[in-house]
Design a protein around this motif. Structure first.
Motif, mmCIF file in Angstrom:
data_model
loop_
_atom_site.group_PDB
_atom_site.id
_atom_site.type_symbol
_atom_site.label_atom_id
_atom_site.label_comp_id
_atom_site.label_asym_id
_atom_site.label_seq_id
_atom_site.Cartn_x
_atom_site.Cartn_y
_atom_site.Cartn_z
ATOM 1 N N VAL A 295 -0.102 4.002 6.825
ATOM 2 C CA VAL A 295 1.319 4.099 6.504
ATOM 3 C C VAL A 295 1.544 3.511 5.111
ATOM 4 C CG1 VAL A 295 3.659 3.535 7.240
ATOM 5 C CG2 VAL A 295 1.857 3.761 8.930
ATOM 6 N N GLY A 296 2.045 4.335 4.215
ATOM 7 C CA GLY A 296 2.404 3.845 2.885
ATOM 8 C C GLY A 296 3.788 3.246 2.953
ATOM 9 N N ILE B 196 7.622 1.713 12.214
ATOM 10 C CA ILE B 196 6.421 2.487 12.535
ATOM 11 C C ILE B 196 5.226 1.544 12.696
ATOM 12 C CG2 ILE B 196 4.839 4.279 11.719
ATOM 13 C CD1 ILE B 196 7.226 5.472 10.194
ATOM 14 N N ILE B 197 5.191 0.518 11.852
ATOM 15 C CA ILE B 197 4.077 -0.425 11.932
ATOM 16 C C ILE B 197 4.253 -1.345 13.143
ATOM 17 C CG2 ILE B 197 2.945 -2.343 10.749
ATOM 18 C CD1 ILE B 197 3.648 -0.850 8.105
ATOM 19 N N GLY B 198 5.479 -1.759 13.392
ATOM 20 C CA GLY B 198 5.746 -2.619 14.537
ATOM 21 C C GLY B 198 5.403 -4.065 14.237
ATOM 22 N N LYS B 199 5.691 -4.926 15.215
ATOM 23 C CA LYS B 199 5.413 -6.350 15.012
ATOM 24 C C LYS B 199 3.907 -6.575 14.982
ATOM 25 C CE LYS B 199 9.011 -9.508 16.066
ATOM 26 N NZ LYS B 199 9.901 -9.960 17.100
ATOM 27 N N GLU B 200 3.425 -7.084 13.874
ATOM 28 C CA GLU B 200 2.002 -7.324 13.663
ATOM 29 C C GLU B 200 1.166 -6.085 13.962
ATOM 30 O OE1 GLU B 200 1.646 -10.737 16.056
ATOM 31 O OE2 GLU B 200 2.713 -11.951 14.586
ATOM 32 N N VAL C 57 -4.233 7.118 -1.668
ATOM 33 C CA VAL C 57 -3.740 5.859 -1.096
ATOM 34 C C VAL C 57 -4.090 4.770 -2.099
ATOM 35 C CG1 VAL C 57 -3.775 4.316 0.878
ATOM 36 C CG2 VAL C 57 -4.346 6.704 1.194
ATOM 37 N N ALA C 58 -3.092 3.990 -2.515
ATOM 38 C CA ALA C 58 -3.348 2.969 -3.525
ATOM 39 C C ALA C 58 -2.541 1.731 -3.223
ATOM 40 C CB ALA C 58 -3.006 3.499 -4.912
ATOM 41 N N VAL D 15 0.870 -1.174 0.000
ATOM 42 C CA VAL D 15 0.000 0.000 0.000
ATOM 43 C C VAL D 15 0.910 1.229 0.000
ATOM 44 C CG1 VAL D 15 -1.673 1.316 1.341
ATOM 45 C CG2 VAL D 15 -1.911 -1.153 1.140
ATOM 46 N N VAL D 16 0.685 2.117 -0.933
ATOM 47 C CA VAL D 16 1.545 3.301 -1.039
ATOM 48 C C VAL D 16 0.693 4.566 -1.081
ATOM 49 C CG1 VAL D 16 3.489 2.156 -2.184
ATOM 50 C CG2 VAL D 16 1.628 3.094 -3.562
#
Lengths: 223, 236
Positions: A175-176, A154-158, A115-116, A65-66
């Protein structure tokens, strides 16, 4: 987080030698030695040696996802700048609504953020789609640009880190993978707090046990 | 071989005090500074990105593009800004010196832009530029086989010296002004570029390359240290 020794390696440096190791991503085997081909952190897992890059441009992958900016309108879609070396294209076939071919700007105009999802990478470039939930034009909120190599942190584990920020600030965050972060909240203060949190993570990205650190950071900010 | 006293009192194989720093241009994908005494070079790397104009694209592999420039205040008498014959030559030379190690075959139709700026010059600018560019390329996450380290070797009359400054570059006494710039792959010590300005015998040429190969070990150690400590100025 596993407590292995991670070290910064530079191109041409011998990471490990001997037949016990296998070369992974960003490495090459020369004779008995495993040589780094990229600048980054060397990590060894189950005898496989690989390099986690610390810098560099975003490498597009299918399914990512970007977030990008509309650059150009063509007769059958939009050219979108997603910060890659290839061109990204969003066809009107990949938009989940009726589009008047003579008025593409009614759906998205030059300068709009979108967002795509990357659904295909071919010789011509990247093909994008917004046919899934959560994708589409960004109406409001805050967009910040970070180093794309820090996105996994930034996303972290899972998704643990992003969930923490969402809970603490009440903002919706997308988050892209190309390093753009879209923050949308009900109040500007919350959005700014979320932005600060994201920048804090990027700055402290090499610390292990970062989720606890961020929890502490939020607690301190509340006082 | 009689040793000549160098103008600044250095030993024949002594390099001027070096300094290096990685990550000096926040906007760039990778950047570095390298300094040989009073010669200061900075390099910024952008890419891989789309190459414009389109007709210059190579559909088989990526392109490396270097731009070398001396800032107008880098020397005593102001340099006219803009590309000159000399700067265009050095741009191409830097490109050739770096190309053997850069692996951009996987990025067809793209370009990696390397901008080298000389902030202050006291000879050996191309060597400082190549050293900075190699660090900046690594910092930008470009796949590379090895790093490149560069050094200049001068000849004062009959004796060879490492890392020439302006006074030594223009050393007219005896056999005339002679200096060589050479670049090596850092850990393997293979030549990627060599240039000669002046006259030298084949026997001395071999000696010069040997001296250079020995000297780049110090340059490489500094480059390595700077890359491992991003944002810190490392001096040797």
């Amino acid at each position: 987080m596993t407590e292995e020794k991670r070290q910064i390696v530079i191109p041409g440096e011998i990471i490990a030698s001997g037949d016990d190791y296998l070369p992974g991503e960003g490495t090459e085997k020369q004779g008995k030695d495993i040589i780094a081909l990229k600048y980054g952190l060397a990590e060894e897992q189950n005898r496989l040696v690989k390099i986690i890059p610390l810098s560099g441009v975003y490498n597009a992958r299918r399914g990512n996802v970007v977030i990008g900016r509309v650059e150009e309108l063509t007769f059958n879609g939009w050219v979108i700048d997603v910060n890659t070396s290839e061109r990204a294209f969003l066809s009107i076939m990949e938009v989940p609504r009726y589009v008047n071919k003579d008025a593409l700007e009614e759906v998205m105009d030059v300068g709009d953020m979108v967002v795509a999802k990357i659904w295909e990478i071919n010789k011509r470039g990247i093909d994008l789609s917004i046919k899934l939930r959560g994708l589409g034009r960004i109406e409001e909120g805050l967009i910040i640009k970070v180093n794309p190599n820090k996105v996994p942190r930034i996303i972290g584990k899972e998704g643990s880190m992003i969930k923490l920020i969402k809970d603490e600030t009440g903002c919706d965050i997308t988050v892209g993978q190309n390093g753009f972060v879209w923050i949308q909240g009900d109040k500007i203060e919350n959005e700014l707090l979320a932005k600060k949190a994201v920048l804090f993570i990027v700055e402290k990205s090499f610390v292990s046990g970062l989720t606890d650190e961020v929890t502490k950071w939020f607690a301190e900010g509340k006082k | 071989m009689t040793t000549i006293k160098r103008p600044d009192g250095r030993k024949p194989d002594e390099i001027r005090p070096m300094k290096a720093k990685v990550g000096i241009v926040p906007n760039a994908d990778g950047s570095a500074m390298f300094q040989f005494g009073e010669t200061v070079a900075i390099a910024a790397v952008y890419g891989p990105k789309e190459l414009h104009p389109r007709n210059q694209r190579n559909p088989e592999k990526g392109t490396l593009r270097c731009t070398y420039n001396m800032i107008s205040f880098s020397v005593d008498d102001r340099i006219r800004p803009g590309p000159s014959r000399r700067s265009m030559e050095i741009s191409k030379i830097s490109e050739w010196a770096l190309e053997p190690v850069v692996m951009i075959g996987k990025y067809p139709g793209t370009v990696v832009d390397v901008h080298i700026q000389i902030l202050q010059a006291n000879a050996s600018t191309r060597c400082a530029g190549i050293n900075a560019a190699a660090m900046a390329l690594a910092h930008a996450g470009i796949p590379m086989k090895d790093l490149v380290s560069s050094i200049s070797i001068g000849k004062l009359d009959k004796s060879l010296v490492v890392d020439v400054n302006k006074a030594e570059e223009d050393w007219e006494e005896g056999e005339g002004a002679t200096d060589m710039a050479m670049s090596f792959t850092s850990s393997k010590g293979k030549l990627t570029h060599i240039q000669l300005d002046g006259h030298i015998t084949s026997k001395q040429l071999k000696e010069a390359v040997r001296l250079g190969r020995e000297a780049i070990k110090k340059v490489y150690a500094l480059q390595k240290k700077a890359l491992k400590n991003v944002g810190e100025e490392i001096s040797e």
